[in-house]
Design a protein around this motif. Structure first.
Motif, PDB file in Angstrom:
ATOM      1  N   CYS A   1       0.740  -1.130   0.077  1.00 33.96           N
ATOM      2  CA  CYS A   1      -0.061   0.178   0.119  1.00 33.96           C
ATOM      3  C   CYS A   1       0.599   1.821  -0.267  1.00 33.96           C
ATOM      4  CB  CYS A   1      -0.941   0.465   1.344  1.00 33.96           C
ATOM      5  SG  CYS A   1      -2.167  -1.264   1.092  1.00 33.96           S
ATOM      6  N   GLN A   2      -0.057   1.893  -0.514  1.00 37.65           N
ATOM      7  CA  GLN A   2       0.388   3.677  -0.603  1.00 37.65           C
ATOM      8  C   GLN A   2       0.064   4.317  -0.142  1.00 37.65           C
ATOM      9  OE1 GLN A   2       3.678   4.511  -3.292  1.00 37.65           O
ATOM     10  NE2 GLN A   2       3.119   7.257  -3.364  1.00 37.65           N
ATOM     11  N   TRP A   3      -0.164   5.436   0.884  1.00 44.20           N
ATOM     12  CA  TRP A   3      -1.687   6.390   1.179  1.00 44.20           C
ATOM     13  C   TRP A   3      -0.582   7.819   1.619  1.00 44.20           C
ATOM     14  CZ3 TRP A   3      -1.372   2.287   4.256  1.00 44.20           C
ATOM     15  CH2 TRP A   3      -1.464   2.703   5.428  1.00 44.20           C
ATOM     16  N   THR A   4      -1.325   8.536   1.556  1.00 38.77           N
ATOM     17  CA  THR A   4      -1.182   9.923   2.186  1.00 38.77           C
ATOM     18  C   THR A   4      -2.268  10.380   3.224  1.00 38.77           C
ATOM     19  OG1 THR A   4      -0.124  10.194   0.380  1.00 38.77           O
ATOM     20  CG2 THR A   4      -0.618  12.361   1.472  1.00 38.77           C
ATOM     21  N   LEU A   5      -1.687  10.912   4.117  1.00 39.60           N
ATOM     22  CA  LEU A   5      -2.192  11.523   5.637  1.00 39.60           C
ATOM     23  C   LEU A   5      -2.155  13.382   4.810  1.00 39.60           C
ATOM     24  CD1 LEU A   5      -1.352   9.305   6.373  1.00 39.60           C
ATOM     25  CD2 LEU A   5      -2.109   9.853   8.575  1.00 39.60           C
ATOM     26  N   THR A   6      -3.133  13.965   4.805  1.00 37.46           N
ATOM     27  CA  THR A   6      -3.098  15.321   4.287  1.00 37.46           C
ATOM     28  C   THR A   6      -3.822  15.737   5.543  1.00 37.46           C
ATOM     29  OG1 THR A   6      -3.487  14.932   2.024  1.00 37.46           O
ATOM     30  CG2 THR A   6      -3.789  17.074   2.604  1.00 37.46           C
ATOM     31  N   LEU A   7      -3.296  16.638   5.986  1.00 32.01           N
ATOM     32  CA  LEU A   7      -3.721  18.022   7.201  1.00 32.01           C
ATOM     33  C   LEU A   7      -3.150  19.049   6.959  1.00 32.01           C
ATOM     34  CD1 LEU A   7      -1.277  15.085   9.282  1.00 32.01           C
ATOM     35  CD2 LEU A   7      -3.385  15.512   9.449  1.00 32.01           C
ATOM     36  N   ALA A   8      -3.960  19.709   8.035  1.00 30.18           N
ATOM     37  CA  ALA A   8      -3.950  21.388   7.535  1.00 30.18           C
ATOM     38  C   ALA A   8      -2.508  21.876   7.459  1.00 30.18           C
ATOM     39  CB  ALA A   8      -4.251  21.662   8.981  1.00 30.18           C
TER      40      ALA A   8
END
Length: 144
Positions: free
Chosen positions: A85-92
């Motif tokens: 898997c590859q994923w991105t956590l997008t935060l402020a």
């Protein structure tokens, strides 16, 4: 016969526990109950190698308040057991990207491969654990 000295992973990688004091911990919850969670059946019908799972879901804090998004994909490698898997956590204040092997059950440890904004240059590990309600607790140990 003389005993062989076998180096530990810490010695081989040049790591030390001294870095632990600089680690930051971030706890998030990926909410697969809403957003996009789309399986793509590419191989033999049913769970088979090469199948994809694409997602873009809300990212929550420990109080279950929305703090961003959790977006990525997984490629099934061993049916019923593992995906890559590859994923991105997008935060402020930026993004954190992780990539690696995720188990179908139990806690998986996925390397942090980088980030943007406030997270530029980070590394570390994300421990992701399914909660049984289509949410996943993600504990990130971040090193700068």
């Amino acid at each position: 016969m003389a005993a062989l000295a076998v180096p530990t992973a810490t010695q081989l990688l040049g790591c030390s526990s001294a870095h632990a004091k600089d680690d930051e911990t971030l706890v998030t919850i990926a909410d697969a109950r809403s957003g996009i969670a789309q399986p793509v059946d590419l191989g033999a019908q049913g769970d088979s190698p090469g199948d994809l799972f694409v997602f873009d879901q809300p990212l929550l804090n420990e109080a279950r308040e929305n703090i961003g998004s959790n977006s990525g994909y997984c490629v099934r490698t061993l049916p019923g057991q593992f995906s890559e898997c590859q994923w991105t956590l997008t935060l402020a204040d930026g993004t954190i990207t992780v990539a690696g092997r995720e188990a179908e059950t139990g806690t998986s440890y996925v390397p942090i491969v980088g980030g943007t904004g406030s997270y530029q240059g980070v590394r570390g590990v994300l421990a992701t654990t399914p909660n049984g309600d289509r949410t996943f607790t993600q504990v990130l140990t971040i090193q700068r």
